[in-house]
Scaffold this motif. Structure first.
Motif: not given
Length: 124
Positions: A1-16
């Motif tokens: 299945m082909k999917v498209s996503i939007h995302y925000y990628g953050r680090l758990a540390a370093k205040q997100g």
């Protein structure tokens, strides 16, 4: 299945600290460009794929990826090795900074948080 996503990628540390977001990647009209992939292709981190498989279009989910699932080792290579939908160099320079590793921060810095929205899902 082909999917498209939007995302925000953050680090758990370093205040997100946000290392990347599809909302930062714009097309010629200035609209954000979602990330496209085929489920089961092995082109995304397994935790993201598992989350997307159980989502409905329009759904939003937060996924926490521990370092053991996000990286092969301290060689700064992600799992899977050819994943390239974000600025790897910027992220890995932050996570695998020698000073931070010497201070024992490596295990916490490597934890990733992705806020994902499933934009579309269709059979090829």
């Amino acid at each position: 299945m082909k999917v498209s996503i939007h995302y925000y990628g953050r680090l758990a540390a370093k205040q997100g600290w946000r290392f990347d977001s599809t909302y930062d990647h714009k097309d010629e009209m200035g609209d954000p460009v979602p990330f496209l992939f085929v489920l089961g292709s092995g082109k995304v981190i397994s935790g993201i794929e598992a989350a997307v498989k159980s989502m409905k279009v329009g759904g939003i989910r937060r996924v926490i990826i521990p370092p053991s699932q996000g990286y092969q080792n301290m060689s700064q290579e992600p799992i899977p090795p050819d994943v390239c939908f974000f600025d790897r160099q910027r992220l890995f320079t932050t996570i695998f900074n020698p000073t931070r590793l010497a201070n024992g921060e490596g295990s916490t810095l490597g934890t990733l948080i992705f806020d994902i929205e499933l934009v579309s899902a269709r059979h090829p």
